[in-house]
Design an enzyme around this catalytic site. Structure first.
Site, PDB file in Angstrom:
ATOM      1  N   HIS A 256      12.070 -56.779   6.403  1.00 18.45           N
ATOM      2  CA  HIS A 256      12.502 -56.512   7.781  1.00 18.45           C
ATOM      3  C   HIS A 256      14.009 -56.510   7.855  1.00 18.45           C
ATOM      4  O   HIS A 256      14.689 -57.243   7.126  1.00 18.45           O
ATOM      5  CB  HIS A 256      11.917 -57.539   8.763  1.00 18.45           C
ATOM      6  CG  HIS A 256      12.119 -58.969   8.385  1.00 18.45           C
ATOM      7  ND1 HIS A 256      11.368 -59.599   7.424  1.00 18.45           N
ATOM      8  CD2 HIS A 256      12.999 -59.894   8.825  1.00 18.45           C
ATOM      9  CE1 HIS A 256      11.763 -60.857   7.302  1.00 18.45           C
ATOM     10  NE2 HIS A 256      12.772 -61.054   8.138  1.00 18.45           N
TER      11      HIS A 256
ATOM     12  N   HIS B 217      16.999 -57.128  10.539  1.00 14.30           N
ATOM     13  CA  HIS B 217      17.420 -57.619  11.844  1.00 14.30           C
ATOM     14  C   HIS B 217      18.515 -56.695  12.366  1.00 14.30           C
ATOM     15  O   HIS B 217      19.446 -56.343  11.622  1.00 14.30           O
ATOM     16  CB  HIS B 217      18.040 -59.012  11.729  1.00 14.30           C
ATOM     17  CG  HIS B 217      17.129 -60.088  11.242  1.00 14.30           C
ATOM     18  ND1 HIS B 217      16.543 -61.014  12.081  1.00 14.30           N
ATOM     19  CD2 HIS B 217      16.717 -60.426   9.991  1.00 14.30           C
ATOM     20  CE1 HIS B 217      15.824 -61.867  11.379  1.00 14.30           C
ATOM     21  NE2 HIS B 217      15.903 -61.537  10.106  1.00 14.30           N
TER      22      HIS B 217
ATOM     23  N   HIS C  30       3.456 -52.595   3.344  1.00 17.81           N
ATOM     24  CA  HIS C  30       3.932 -53.938   2.994  1.00 17.81           C
ATOM     25  C   HIS C  30       4.822 -53.935   1.754  1.00 17.81           C
ATOM     26  O   HIS C  30       4.442 -53.441   0.702  1.00 17.81           O
ATOM     27  CB  HIS C  30       2.752 -54.887   2.751  1.00 17.81           C
ATOM     28  CG  HIS C  30       3.199 -56.281   2.438  1.00 17.81           C
ATOM     29  ND1 HIS C  30       3.417 -57.226   3.404  1.00 17.81           N
ATOM     30  CD2 HIS C  30       3.517 -56.869   1.248  1.00 17.81           C
ATOM     31  CE1 HIS C  30       3.844 -58.348   2.842  1.00 17.81           C
ATOM     32  NE2 HIS C  30       3.900 -58.161   1.531  1.00 17.81           N
TER      33      HIS C  30
END
Ligand code: 5GP
Ligand code: ZN
Length: 112
Positions: free
Chosen positions: A98, A100, A46
Site C-alpha cells: 500500500h 500512503h 496481493h
C-alpha cells in the site's frame, strides 16, 4: 488472499471509505489519518510489500503512481507525500502492498 485485510477491503468484503477504484487498484481513506488528507492506494492483486515487486508484476505499481498523480490533481493537492513502509522496523503493519498519500500539513524530514 482470503485472510488478508486489504484484499478483503479491495473486494468490498470489509467496508471502507472509497476514494477511487479500477480493475487494478483500490484507493480508500486511512482509518487512522495522520494528516488532514490521508488515503491508501493498493493493488487488487496481493503483494506483501514493495519487496515483492518485480519486472513482471510491477506494471500495477506504475499504474498506481499515475492514479495517485491524477487523484492529487483532482483533489487540488499542491504538496503531498507518498510513503510505503516495508517490514516491521519501517512501520509496516498490514502485509499487503500500500502507498500512503498524505497532505494538508507541514511535514518534517527525515521521517521518524
Ligand atoms: P502501515 O502501518 O502498514 O504502513 O499502514 C497500514 C495503514 O492501514 C495504517 O495507516 C492504518 O491506520 C490503516 N488501516 C489498518 N486497518 C485499517 C482498516 O480496517 N481500514 C482502513 N481504512 N485503514 C486501515
Ligand atoms: Zn492482500
Amino acid at each position: 488472499m482470503s485472510d488478508c485485510l486489504f484484499c478483503n477491503i479491495a473486494a468490498g468484503k470489509i467496508p471502507s471509505k472509497k476514494v477511487y477504484e479500477d480493475e487494478l487498484c483500490y484507493a480508500f481513506y486511512d482509518i487512522a489519518p495522520q494528516a488532514p488528507v490521508h488515503f491508501l492506494v493498493i493493488p487488487k492483486a496481493h503483494l506483501a510489500s514493495v519487496s515483492e515487486v518485480t519486472e513482471e508484476n510491477g506494471a500495477a505499481v506504475g499504474h498506481i503512481f499515475a492514479v495517485i498523480a491524477r487523484l492529487a490533481k483532482e483533489m487540488g493537492l499542491e504538496s503531498y507525500r507518498v510513503v510505503s513502509n516495508i517490514g516491521e522496523q519501517a512501520g509496516q503493519s498490514v502485509p499487503h502492498l500500500h502507498f500512503h498519500v498524505l497532505s494538508g500539513r507541514d511535514m518534517t524530514w527525515p521521517p521518524g
